[in-house]
Design a protein around this motif. Structure first.
Motif, mmCIF file in Angstrom:
data_model
loop_
_atom_site.group_PDB
_atom_site.id
_atom_site.type_symbol
_atom_site.label_atom_id
_atom_site.label_comp_id
_atom_site.label_asym_id
_atom_site.label_seq_id
_atom_site.Cartn_x
_atom_site.Cartn_y
_atom_site.Cartn_z
ATOM 1 N N PRO A 1 0.821 -1.206 0.000
ATOM 2 C CA PRO A 1 0.000 0.000 0.000
ATOM 3 C C PRO A 1 0.860 1.263 0.000
ATOM 4 O O PRO A 1 2.034 1.238 0.381
ATOM 5 C CB PRO A 1 -0.789 -0.110 1.296
ATOM 6 C CG PRO A 1 0.127 -0.850 2.218
ATOM 7 C CD PRO A 1 0.874 -1.824 1.334
ATOM 8 N N LEU A 2 0.253 2.345 -0.411
ATOM 9 C CA LEU A 2 0.870 3.666 -0.400
ATOM 10 C C LEU A 2 1.044 4.108 1.049
ATOM 11 O O LEU A 2 0.143 3.924 1.866
ATOM 12 C CB LEU A 2 -0.055 4.635 -1.141
ATOM 13 C CG LEU A 2 0.343 6.093 -1.235
ATOM 14 C CD1 LEU A 2 1.603 6.247 -2.073
ATOM 15 C CD2 LEU A 2 -0.783 6.901 -1.843
ATOM 16 N N GLN A 3 2.214 4.669 1.376
ATOM 17 C CA GLN A 3 2.449 5.205 2.719
ATOM 18 C C GLN A 3 2.830 6.670 2.596
ATOM 19 O O GLN A 3 3.765 7.012 1.877
ATOM 20 C CB GLN A 3 3.567 4.441 3.426
ATOM 21 C CG GLN A 3 3.201 3.012 3.747
ATOM 22 C CD GLN A 3 4.266 2.340 4.579
ATOM 23 O OE1 GLN A 3 4.819 2.935 5.503
ATOM 24 N NE2 GLN A 3 4.560 1.095 4.240
ATOM 25 N N VAL A 4 2.066 7.513 3.289
ATOM 26 C CA VAL A 4 2.237 8.957 3.208
ATOM 27 C C VAL A 4 2.391 9.514 4.610
ATOM 28 O O VAL A 4 1.617 9.167 5.509
ATOM 29 C CB VAL A 4 1.007 9.605 2.532
ATOM 30 C CG1 VAL A 4 1.149 11.112 2.460
ATOM 31 C CG2 VAL A 4 0.796 9.033 1.140
ATOM 32 N N ALA A 5 3.386 10.379 4.805
ATOM 33 C CA ALA A 5 3.577 11.054 6.087
ATOM 34 C C ALA A 5 2.967 12.441 5.999
ATOM 35 O O ALA A 5 3.170 13.158 5.010
ATOM 36 C CB ALA A 5 5.060 11.157 6.413
ATOM 37 N N LEU A 6 2.204 12.818 7.023
ATOM 38 C CA LEU A 6 1.668 14.174 7.145
ATOM 39 C C LEU A 6 2.621 14.931 8.053
ATOM 40 O O LEU A 6 2.815 14.576 9.216
ATOM 41 C CB LEU A 6 0.249 14.141 7.715
ATOM 42 C CG LEU A 6 -0.747 13.290 6.932
ATOM 43 C CD1 LEU A 6 -2.132 13.374 7.557
ATOM 44 C CD2 LEU A 6 -0.792 13.671 5.467
ATOM 45 N N ILE A 7 3.259 15.965 7.490
ATOM 46 C CA ILE A 7 4.378 16.665 8.114
ATOM 47 C C ILE A 7 3.951 18.081 8.507
ATOM 48 O O ILE A 7 3.276 18.759 7.744
ATOM 49 C CB ILE A 7 5.560 16.743 7.122
ATOM 50 C CG1 ILE A 7 5.921 15.368 6.540
ATOM 51 C CG2 ILE A 7 6.756 17.438 7.723
ATOM 52 C CD1 ILE A 7 6.470 14.402 7.529
ATOM 53 N N THR A 8 4.393 18.522 9.691
ATOM 54 C CA THR A 8 4.100 19.890 10.105
ATOM 55 C C THR A 8 4.823 20.881 9.199
ATOM 56 O O THR A 8 5.895 20.585 8.669
ATOM 57 C CB THR A 8 4.520 20.149 11.562
ATOM 58 O OG1 THR A 8 5.928 19.956 11.676
ATOM 59 C CG2 THR A 8 3.780 19.237 12.527
ATOM 60 N N CYS A 9 4.222 22.057 9.060
ATOM 61 C CA CYS A 9 4.818 23.079 8.200
ATOM 62 C C CYS A 9 5.920 23.855 8.923
ATOM 63 O O CYS A 9 6.706 24.546 8.286
ATOM 64 C CB CYS A 9 3.746 24.038 7.694
ATOM 65 S SG CYS A 9 2.901 24.929 9.004
ATOM 66 N N ASP A 10 5.990 23.740 10.241
ATOM 67 C CA ASP A 10 6.911 24.583 10.994
ATOM 68 C C ASP A 10 8.120 23.863 11.567
ATOM 69 O O ASP A 10 8.933 24.473 12.231
ATOM 70 C CB ASP A 10 6.160 25.282 12.122
ATOM 71 C CG ASP A 10 5.540 24.305 13.100
ATOM 72 O OD1 ASP A 10 5.526 23.087 12.821
ATOM 73 O OD2 ASP A 10 5.049 24.759 14.149
#
Length: 62
Positions: free
Chosen positions: A32-41
């Motif tokens: 499966p696709l694995q995506v990290a949600l990363i903070t902008c700061d």
């Protein structure tokens, strides 16, 4: 007239994250696709999405 399908929950979550200023990083195209949600700061990973959603993959260019 064609009906537009509702986005998958995973795509909707990623779009909301981007809309709020967060970054998205593909970690693995899978499946499966694995995506990290990363903070902008600070570049901290806040959540990881593991998904087989075709619309998420298409949105990310895979």
């Amino acid at each position: 007239m064609t009906e537009q399908a509702e986005p998958s929950d995973d795509l909707a979550a990623m779009l909301r994250w981007r809309a709020s200023g967060g970054e998205v990083r593909v970690l693995d195209w899978g499946p499966p696709l694995q995506v990290a949600l990363i903070t902008c700061d600070g570049g901290q990973e806040m959540q990881r999405v593991v998904s087989d959603a075709a619309d998420l993959r298409a949105e990310l260019g895979g």
